[in-house]
Design a protein around this motif. Structure first.
Motif, PDB file in Angstrom:
ATOM      1  N   GLU A   1     -20.447 -67.805  73.820  1.00  0.00           N
ATOM      2  CA  GLU A   1     -20.183 -68.752  72.740  1.00  0.00           C
ATOM      3  C   GLU A   1     -21.471 -69.115  72.027  1.00  0.00           C
ATOM      4  OE1 GLU A   1     -18.185 -72.093  74.360  1.00  0.00           O
ATOM      5  OE2 GLU A   1     -16.425 -70.949  75.014  1.00  0.00           O
ATOM      6  N   ARG A   2     -21.332 -69.435  70.742  1.00  0.00           N
ATOM      7  CA  ARG A   2     -22.491 -69.784  69.929  1.00  0.00           C
ATOM      8  C   ARG A   2     -23.133 -71.063  70.479  1.00  0.00           C
ATOM      9  NH1 ARG A   2     -23.495 -68.282  64.565  1.00  0.00           N
ATOM     10  NH2 ARG A   2     -25.115 -69.528  63.540  1.00  0.00           N
ATOM     11  N   PRO A   3     -24.444 -71.023  70.818  1.00  0.00           N
ATOM     12  CA  PRO A   3     -25.082 -72.184  71.443  1.00  0.00           C
ATOM     13  C   PRO A   3     -25.679 -73.138  70.405  1.00  0.00           C
ATOM     14  CG  PRO A   3     -26.596 -70.359  71.432  1.00  0.00           C
ATOM     15  CD  PRO A   3     -25.343 -69.866  70.762  1.00  0.00           C
ATOM     16  N   HIS A   4     -26.159 -74.280  70.890  1.00  0.00           N
ATOM     17  CA  HIS A   4     -26.945 -75.188  70.060  1.00  0.00           C
ATOM     18  C   HIS A   4     -28.410 -74.892  70.320  1.00  0.00           C
ATOM     19  CE1 HIS A   4     -23.458 -77.522  68.893  1.00  0.00           C
ATOM     20  NE2 HIS A   4     -23.078 -77.583  70.181  1.00  0.00           N
ATOM     21  N   CYS A   5     -29.208 -74.848  69.265  1.00  0.00           N
ATOM     22  CA  CYS A   5     -30.635 -74.583  69.427  1.00  0.00           C
ATOM     23  C   CYS A   5     -31.419 -75.587  68.581  1.00  0.00           C
ATOM     24  CB  CYS A   5     -30.957 -73.136  69.048  1.00  0.00           C
ATOM     25  SG  CYS A   5     -32.586 -72.589  69.658  1.00  0.00           S
ATOM     26  N   CYS A   6     -32.503 -75.146  67.976  1.00  0.00           N
ATOM     27  CA  CYS A   6     -33.382 -76.054  67.246  1.00  0.00           C
ATOM     28  C   CYS A   6     -32.985 -76.230  65.788  1.00  0.00           C
ATOM     29  CB  CYS A   6     -34.820 -75.549  67.322  1.00  0.00           C
ATOM     30  SG  CYS A   6     -35.052 -73.924  66.551  1.00  0.00           S
ATOM     31  N   GLY A   7     -31.874 -75.653  65.409  1.00  0.00           N
ATOM     32  CA  GLY A   7     -31.417 -75.766  64.026  1.00  0.00           C
ATOM     33  C   GLY A   7     -31.677 -74.522  63.208  1.00  0.00           C
ATOM     34  N   GLY A   8     -32.378 -73.551  63.782  1.00  0.00           N
ATOM     35  CA  GLY A   8     -32.630 -72.315  63.066  1.00  0.00           C
ATOM     36  C   GLY A   8     -31.413 -71.417  63.054  1.00  0.00           C
ATOM     37  N   ASP A   9     -31.487 -70.398  62.233  1.00  0.00           N
ATOM     38  CA  ASP A   9     -30.388 -69.443  62.162  1.00  0.00           C
ATOM     39  C   ASP A   9     -30.267 -68.689  63.485  1.00  0.00           C
ATOM     40  OD1 ASP A   9     -29.860 -70.162  59.571  1.00  0.00           O
ATOM     41  OD2 ASP A   9     -31.128 -68.592  58.703  1.00  0.00           O
ATOM     42  N   LEU A  10     -29.023 -68.482  63.935  1.00  0.00           N
ATOM     43  CA  LEU A  10     -28.759 -67.742  65.165  1.00  0.00           C
ATOM     44  C   LEU A  10     -28.189 -66.375  64.829  1.00  0.00           C
ATOM     45  CD1 LEU A  10     -27.211 -70.589  67.345  1.00  0.00           C
ATOM     46  CD2 LEU A  10     -29.446 -69.552  67.646  1.00  0.00           C
ATOM     47  N   GLN A  11     -28.825 -65.359  65.347  1.00  0.00           N
ATOM     48  CA  GLN A  11     -28.367 -63.991  65.104  1.00  0.00           C
ATOM     49  C   GLN A  11     -27.789 -63.417  66.391  1.00  0.00           C
ATOM     50  OE1 GLN A  11     -31.340 -61.409  63.474  1.00  0.00           O
ATOM     51  NE2 GLN A  11     -30.128 -59.546  63.766  1.00  0.00           N
ATOM     52  N   HIS A  12     -26.573 -62.864  66.304  1.00  0.00           N
ATOM     53  CA  HIS A  12     -25.936 -62.249  67.470  1.00  0.00           C
ATOM     54  C   HIS A  12     -26.361 -60.792  67.533  1.00  0.00           C
ATOM     55  CE1 HIS A  12     -22.322 -61.243  70.119  1.00  0.00           C
ATOM     56  NE2 HIS A  12     -22.939 -62.232  70.724  1.00  0.00           N
ATOM     57  N   ASP A  13     -27.188 -60.463  68.532  1.00  0.00           N
ATOM     58  CA  ASP A  13     -27.776 -59.127  68.578  1.00  0.00           C
ATOM     59  C   ASP A  13     -27.928 -58.684  70.035  1.00  0.00           C
ATOM     60  OD1 ASP A  13     -28.858 -56.768  67.752  1.00  0.00           O
ATOM     61  OD2 ASP A  13     -30.511 -57.657  66.612  1.00  0.00           O
ATOM     62  N   LEU A  14     -28.372 -57.438  70.211  1.00  0.00           N
ATOM     63  CA  LEU A  14     -28.595 -56.906  71.554  1.00  0.00           C
ATOM     64  C   LEU A  14     -29.630 -57.749  72.295  1.00  0.00           C
ATOM     65  CD1 LEU A  14     -28.723 -53.114  70.667  1.00  0.00           C
ATOM     66  CD2 LEU A  14     -26.986 -54.206  72.070  1.00  0.00           C
ATOM     67  N   THR A  15     -29.353 -58.026  73.550  1.00  0.00           N
ATOM     68  CA  THR A  15     -30.274 -58.811  74.370  1.00  0.00           C
ATOM     69  C   THR A  15     -31.554 -58.013  74.608  1.00  0.00           C
ATOM     70  OG1 THR A  15     -28.396 -59.815  75.514  1.00  0.00           O
ATOM     71  CG2 THR A  15     -30.557 -60.048  76.542  1.00  0.00           C
ATOM     72  N   PRO A  16     -32.731 -58.603  74.378  1.00  0.00           N
ATOM     73  CA  PRO A  16     -33.989 -57.883  74.646  1.00  0.00           C
ATOM     74  C   PRO A  16     -34.111 -57.538  76.128  1.00  0.00           C
ATOM     75  CG  PRO A  16     -34.385 -59.881  73.365  1.00  0.00           C
ATOM     76  CD  PRO A  16     -32.965 -59.941  73.830  1.00  0.00           C
ATOM     77  N   PHE A  17     -34.744 -56.403  76.427  1.00  0.00           N
ATOM     78  CA  PHE A  17     -34.842 -55.956  77.819  1.00  0.00           C
ATOM     79  C   PHE A  17     -35.622 -56.941  78.675  1.00  0.00           C
ATOM     80  CE2 PHE A  17     -37.198 -53.446  81.074  1.00  0.00           C
ATOM     81  CZ  PHE A  17     -36.117 -53.233  81.913  1.00  0.00           C
TER      82      PHE A  17
END
Length: 672
Positions: free
Chosen positions: A511-527
């Motif tokens: 689910e889309r989380p809450h963060c610092c207010g910046g844009d959230l991009q749904h992408d591949l998890t970094p290794f």
């Protein structure tokens, strides 16, 4: 080095000889044990069976008659003089010091009591009990093979109980006396495989009894053996400095070998003409039956070339795991150079390499283990796999390592130990180690530390030439309780994450989380995020859940985390699998198959939706969407030979069922 410094059990025996009357010896009882013979400067270190060591020791301490008993030969003596003393005491005519001198001066009274040769244990105990009450001359009795005197220590029959009660009474009735200005007890010594082979009530709570365990030769004893026996090895005429280094190396490499086996190394060196300067070769020949180790072959010629090109070879079989392959090759090169565990004094006996593969399912952990076996030993069958879900019960260690003596199936050995004895140069793969019973991890502790294990038949199995690999899905899933009785398993490491474009925080959540207010991009998890998550989960599993930090520490920094199969790698896997299908049909059915780009694109789109299923999921997808409809097509249309174009995969929905068909063109008599 004095006798007492050399053998701790003898020092302890000497200390209690004036205090106890019943001694029980167990442990390394069948070995040849060190003992100094001769007087003064002429004392010489030699090796003898335990009964002989006890005989010489007791005679030196002042015992005038030492009798030996076992259920085959009955009562025996090393000299007529000792037999006569025993017989006189038994006949009620115990000699005093003066008459004993007559015996020594060649005027013995011939023995008249044949009972001293009785084989029956019960009758022999009558004689032993009577002589132990003698008051003038110290005597000792050594009962050998005592473990064979009772069927079961927990269920002693009435016939077996009587002689052991006599033995108990004997320990309580034995006389203490002064002999040559020192105190001595009449004593009985029992030699048994294990002390619990005997009824516990003869020693437990018995203040007259003392158990003494004879250990395998410790480091200083092994070092002394090689130092004094080096000249007996083949071609051992070496400078003293080099000789000292070789003695130290032999000492380190022979941990857990008996003295008898150390002597066998010398015999083997001469018979096989292997120089003393090659301790690893001598010991490898003794342990594994071969002089030329496959590891040595990897240091020269074609073997070395294989290792130099190993990264390329492994990439052909395992896709998308660059970091894992590099980490594995570092450990492989360390193993080939013989530097595994070089920082420890016991490096020579540890396994060649220890690896812990962690990561999502279906990403190539098992495949890399097989590829490694083929690289190192020439055949992927040298990867011996154990599915640890089959060892989840408490007594599963018996199936793996062999049941203890006396239990059903012990003569068959263990599945692991039998495999390693048959092929010591191998990759041992323990799949999904977290599913094994925690008790099994105790066994692995010894293997990882000492590189050896004793199976149920008492045979020592060596792991020092093996690569050991554990695989695990720890960290891939988490059990979430949804009610008092229901638990749902959910993925805890996800291939896709929410990445904040302002602070760079990676949120591995669905689910889309809450963060610092910046844009959230749904992408591949970094290794790096995946690696950190799996590493943390493994550490928590061993240190917190199992409460076994020592197991975690045995793996060192040899944890290798695998990445999810990324889309670009999935495309390579799809191309390879479709190529395998085409090759199989060409070779076996004389059908040339070509898959259109649309087929590749469809499969890649489906695979991306289930990226967490890994390469195994891609294989299942291709089986469902390509192989099954292709087989139906060939059967129904009686396609036999020719050229087959597969242009697309078509979905067919029938109520709640989803099936697949192929859009194709078949050209007869034309080949690609």
């Amino acid at each position: 080095m004095s006798q007492e410094e050399l053998t701790r059990w003898l020092e302890e025996f000497d200390r209690y000889l004036t205090l106890k009357t019943l001694f029980l010896f167990d442990g390394n009882i069948y070995d040849r044990l060190p003992y100094y013979t001769g007087d003064g400067q002429a004392r010489k270190l030699q090796y003898f069976p335990l009964p002989e060591v006890l005989y010489m020791f007791l005679r030196e301490r002042g015992y005038q008659s030492v009798a030996f008993y076992d259920m085959v030969d009955g009562m025996t003596f090393r000299s007529e003089r000792e037999k006569e003393i025993f017989d006189r005491i038994l006949a009620g005519r115990e000699p005093d010091a003066q008459s004993l001198q007559q015996v020594e001066h060649g005027h013995p009274v011939k023995p008249t009591t044949p009972e001293t040769f009785l084989v029956d244990f019960n009758q022999a105990l009558d004689a032993i009990r009577k002589t132990s009450k003698g008051e003038k001359i110290p005597v000792a009795v050594v009962i050998n093979y005592a473990s064979r005197l009772v069927t079961s220590p927990d269920r002693v029959s009435s016939n077996e109980r009587t002689p052991f009660v006599k033995l108990l009474k004997c320990s309580q009735e034995a006389t203490r006396m002064y002999w040559e200005k020192k105190m001595l007890n009449n004593v009985v010594c029992l030699i048994c495989d294990k002390i619990n082979d005997l009824p516990s009530w003869i020693y437990f709570g018995n203040p007259y009894a003392k158990s003494l365990s004879i250990e395998l030769p410790v480091s200083k004893e092994r070092k002394l053996y090689f130092k004094t026996s080096a000249g007996g090895f083949f071609n051992s005429n070496l400078p003293s400095g080099q000789l000292e280094k070789l003695v130290t190396e032999f000492t380190d490499l022979t941990h857990h070998l008996t003295n008898y086996e150390l002597q066998n190394l010398r015999e083997l060196s001469n018979r096989e003409k292997i120089d003393f300067s090659r301790p690893k070769k001598i010991i490898s020949r003794y342990k594994f039956g071969r002089q030329n180790s496959p590891w040595d072959e990897l240091l020269k010629g074609d073997g070395k070339a294989k290792i130099l090109n190993a990264e390329e070879r492994l990439h052909k079989r395992v896709k998308g795991q660059d970091a894992a392959i590099r980490a594995v090759l570092e450990i492989v090169k360390r193993s080939v150079m013989g530097l595994s565990g070089a920082q420890h004094s016991s490096a020579g006996r540890k396994p060649k390499g220890i690896l812990f593969f962690a990561g999502p399912t279906g990403v190539g952990k098992t495949e890399l283990a097989k590829a490694l076996a083929e690289l190192l030993f020439g055949d992927e069958d040298d990867c011996i796999r154990f599915d640890m879900s089959e060892y989840s019960q408490e007594h599963s260690d018996e199936k793996l390592l062999g049941a203890p003596p006396g239990y059903v199936g012990y003569e068959e050995g263990g599945q692991l130990t039998n495999k390693v004895k048959a092929n010591p140069f191998s990759v041992l793969l323990f799949d999904e180690i977290e599913k094994a019973h925690p008790k099994i991890m105790d066994k692995f502790l010894q293997i990882l530390e000492d590189g050896r294990m004793t199976d149920g038949r008492g045979e020592t199995v060596y792991f020092s030439e093996s690569i050991i690999i554990f695989t695990s899905n720890i960290g891939a899933y988490v059990d979430e309780r949804v009610s008092e009785t229901a638990v749902v398993r959910k993925p805890s490491n996800l291939p896709y994450s929410w990445i904040c474009q302002r602070c760079g925080e990676v949120h591995m959540t669905e689910e889309r989380p809450h963060c610092c207010g910046g844009d959230l991009q749904h992408d591949l998890t970094p290794f790096w995020k995946i690696k950190d998550a799996f590493t943390k989960a493994i550490k928590e599993h061993f240190k917190v859940k199992l409460g076994r930090p020592e197991i975690y520490n045995r793996f060192g920094n040899n944890f290798v985390v695998f990445d999810f199969i990324r889309p670009n790698v999935m495309a390579q896997i799809i191309e390879k699998m479709l190529g395998n299908i085409a090759n199989d049909l060409r070779d076996n059915k004389k059908i040339d198959v070509a898959f259109a780009p649309e087929v590749h694109e469809y499969l890649l789109a489906c695979a991306r939706e289930k990226i967490e299923d890994g390469g195994r999921g891609v294989g299942n997808l291709i089986e469902t969407t390509v192989i099954n409809p292709l087989a139906s097509l060939m059967f129904d249309r009686e396609i036999d030979g020719g050229r087959l174009h597969v242009d697309a995969i078509l979905e067919k929905k029938d109520e709640e069922t989803l099936s697949y068909t192929l859009q194709y063109r078949h050209v007869v008599g034309v080949t690609l």
